[in-house]
Design a protein around this motif. Structure first.
Motif, PDB file in Angstrom:
ATOM      1  N   MET A  98       0.807  -1.180   0.000  1.00  0.00           N
ATOM      2  CA  MET A  98       0.000   0.000   0.000  1.00  0.00           C
ATOM      3  C   MET A  98       0.861   1.259   0.000  1.00  0.00           C
ATOM      4  O   MET A  98       0.426   2.290  -0.462  1.00  0.00           O
ATOM      5  N   GLY A  99       2.076   1.212   0.431  1.00  0.00           N
ATOM      6  CA  GLY A  99       2.954   2.357   0.482  1.00  0.00           C
ATOM      7  C   GLY A  99       3.635   2.658  -0.840  1.00  0.00           C
ATOM      8  O   GLY A  99       4.135   3.744  -1.043  1.00  0.00           O
ATOM      9  N   ARG A 100       3.663   1.683  -1.732  1.00  0.00           N
ATOM     10  CA  ARG A 100       4.371   1.895  -3.007  1.00  0.00           C
ATOM     11  C   ARG A 100       3.378   2.288  -4.093  1.00  0.00           C
ATOM     12  O   ARG A 100       2.258   1.812  -4.133  1.00  0.00           O
ATOM     13  N   LEU A 101       3.852   3.173  -4.996  1.00  0.00           N
ATOM     14  CA  LEU A 101       3.033   3.581  -6.146  1.00  0.00           C
ATOM     15  C   LEU A 101       3.391   2.714  -7.332  1.00  0.00           C
ATOM     16  O   LEU A 101       4.572   2.543  -7.670  1.00  0.00           O
ATOM     17  N   GLY A 102       2.421   2.222  -7.984  1.00  0.00           N
ATOM     18  CA  GLY A 102       2.653   1.418  -9.167  1.00  0.00           C
ATOM     19  C   GLY A 102       2.664   2.290 -10.423  1.00  0.00           C
ATOM     20  O   GLY A 102       2.511   3.509 -10.385  1.00  0.00           O
ATOM     21  N   VAL A 103       2.882   1.640 -11.557  1.00  0.00           N
ATOM     22  CA  VAL A 103       2.941   2.347 -12.844  1.00  0.00           C
ATOM     23  C   VAL A 103       1.604   3.025 -13.158  1.00  0.00           C
ATOM     24  O   VAL A 103       1.554   4.160 -13.616  1.00  0.00           O
ATOM     25  N   THR A 104       0.536   2.355 -12.882  1.00  0.00           N
ATOM     26  CA  THR A 104      -0.787   2.906 -13.167  1.00  0.00           C
ATOM     27  C   THR A 104      -1.037   4.164 -12.343  1.00  0.00           C
ATOM     28  O   THR A 104      -1.528   5.170 -12.876  1.00  0.00           O
ATOM     29  N   GLU A 105      -0.681   4.117 -11.083  1.00  0.00           N
ATOM     30  CA  GLU A 105      -0.870   5.291 -10.231  1.00  0.00           C
ATOM     31  C   GLU A 105      -0.010   6.458 -10.702  1.00  0.00           C
ATOM     32  O   GLU A 105      -0.437   7.610 -10.695  1.00  0.00           O
ATOM     33  N   LEU A 106       1.253   6.167 -11.122  1.00  0.00           N
ATOM     34  CA  LEU A 106       2.143   7.215 -11.627  1.00  0.00           C
ATOM     35  C   LEU A 106       1.590   7.838 -12.907  1.00  0.00           C
ATOM     36  O   LEU A 106       1.672   9.061 -13.100  1.00  0.00           O
ATOM     37  N   LEU A 107       1.026   7.027 -13.779  1.00  0.00           N
ATOM     38  CA  LEU A 107       0.440   7.561 -15.016  1.00  0.00           C
ATOM     39  C   LEU A 107      -0.795   8.409 -14.717  1.00  0.00           C
ATOM     40  O   LEU A 107      -0.996   9.469 -15.321  1.00  0.00           O
ATOM     41  N   VAL A 108      -1.611   7.953 -13.782  1.00  0.00           N
ATOM     42  CA  VAL A 108      -2.822   8.691 -13.431  1.00  0.00           C
ATOM     43  C   VAL A 108      -2.467  10.044 -12.827  1.00  0.00           C
ATOM     44  O   VAL A 108      -3.136  11.048 -13.066  1.00  0.00           O
ATOM     45  N   ILE A 109      -1.414  10.093 -12.064  1.00  0.00           N
ATOM     46  CA  ILE A 109      -0.994  11.349 -11.437  1.00  0.00           C
ATOM     47  C   ILE A 109      -0.098  12.157 -12.383  1.00  0.00           C
ATOM     48  O   ILE A 109      -0.227  13.380 -12.485  1.00  0.00           O
ATOM     49  N   GLY A 110       0.800  11.491 -13.101  1.00  0.00           N
ATOM     50  CA  GLY A 110       1.809  12.172 -13.927  1.00  0.00           C
ATOM     51  C   GLY A 110       1.258  12.832 -15.180  1.00  0.00           C
ATOM     52  O   GLY A 110       1.665  13.941 -15.538  1.00  0.00           O
ATOM     53  N   ILE A 111       0.348  12.170 -15.890  1.00  0.00           N
ATOM     54  CA  ILE A 111      -0.160  12.737 -17.155  1.00  0.00           C
ATOM     55  C   ILE A 111      -0.925  14.044 -16.916  1.00  0.00           C
ATOM     56  O   ILE A 111      -0.648  15.037 -17.594  1.00  0.00           O
ATOM     57  N   PRO A 112      -1.844  14.116 -15.964  1.00  0.00           N
ATOM     58  CA  PRO A 112      -2.496  15.416 -15.721  1.00  0.00           C
ATOM     59  C   PRO A 112      -1.515  16.485 -15.244  1.00  0.00           C
ATOM     60  O   PRO A 112      -1.628  17.657 -15.623  1.00  0.00           O
ATOM     61  N   PHE A 113      -0.526  16.094 -14.420  1.00  0.00           N
ATOM     62  CA  PHE A 113       0.474  17.055 -13.962  1.00  0.00           C
ATOM     63  C   PHE A 113       1.263  17.617 -15.148  1.00  0.00           C
ATOM     64  O   PHE A 113       1.483  18.828 -15.241  1.00  0.00           O
ATOM     65  N   LEU A 114       1.707  16.746 -16.068  1.00  0.00           N
ATOM     66  CA  LEU A 114       2.444  17.213 -17.246  1.00  0.00           C
ATOM     67  C   LEU A 114       1.573  18.084 -18.152  1.00  0.00           C
ATOM     68  O   LEU A 114       2.040  19.066 -18.732  1.00  0.00           O
ATOM     69  N   ALA A 115       0.302  17.724 -18.272  1.00  0.00           N
ATOM     70  CA  ALA A 115      -0.609  18.522 -19.098  1.00  0.00           C
ATOM     71  C   ALA A 115      -0.772  19.921 -18.516  1.00  0.00           C
ATOM     72  O   ALA A 115      -0.769  20.916 -19.247  1.00  0.00           O
ATOM     73  N   ILE A 116      -0.880  20.008 -17.193  1.00  0.00           N
ATOM     74  CA  ILE A 116      -1.013  21.322 -16.544  1.00  0.00           C
ATOM     75  C   ILE A 116       0.307  22.086 -16.650  1.00  0.00           C
ATOM     76  O   ILE A 116       0.310  23.284 -16.912  1.00  0.00           O
ATOM     77  N   TYR A 117       1.426  21.392 -16.451  1.00  0.00           N
ATOM     78  CA  TYR A 117       2.739  22.047 -16.523  1.00  0.00           C
ATOM     79  C   TYR A 117       2.981  22.630 -17.916  1.00  0.00           C
ATOM     80  O   TYR A 117       3.478  23.747 -18.048  1.00  0.00           O
ATOM     81  N   PHE A 118       2.625  21.881 -18.965  1.00  0.00           N
ATOM     82  CA  PHE A 118       2.864  22.342 -20.338  1.00  0.00           C
ATOM     83  C   PHE A 118       1.638  23.021 -20.962  1.00  0.00           C
ATOM     84  O   PHE A 118       1.578  23.191 -22.180  1.00  0.00           O
TER      85      PHE A 118
END
Length: 123
Positions: free
Chosen positions: A1-21
């Protein structure tokens, strides 16, 4: 439960990158003249928030319209055909009067006068 998987990183990372750019995306979609400058500012200084705000404002601003320069070449007024015909008629009339004066003074014979008159009226 403490580790983030690839799916969680994509769910968080893609919107963050979209907002950043977001400023870069706006500049590209609006086909700005200075899109390269906006992308570079967004990429290198977007993390400072001030750089992100500046690039967002720059992307949203309207490009300067090229100025239209009107050149007014005014030429002298051309004479219409009626004025040209009138001037031509006046010149022929003056020439005929001069010929008549030469005939009356005896410089031209009647035959020379008729030849010059015919030549003048033909043109």
């Amino acid at each position: 439960m403490g580790r983030l998987g690839v799916t969680e990183l994509l769910v968080i990372g893609i919107p963050f990158l979209a907002i950043y750019f977001l400023p870069s995306i706006i500049a590209l979609s609006r086909k700005k003249n200075n899109v390269a400058g906006i992308i570079l500012l967004n990429f290198f200084l977007g993390w400072t928030f001030i750089g992100w705000i500046v690039s967002l404002i720059w992307a949203c601003l309207k490009d300067n319209e090229p100025q239209t320069i009107v050149v007014n070449n005014s030429y002298p007024k051309q004479q219409n055909s009626l004025d040209i015909k009138r001037n031509d008629f006046d010149e022929k009339l003056d020439s005929l009067q001069k010929l008549k004066n030469l005939l009356d003074s005896g410089v031209l014979s009647q035959e020379e006068f008729e030849q010059q008159k015919a030549k003048l009226l033909r043109t």
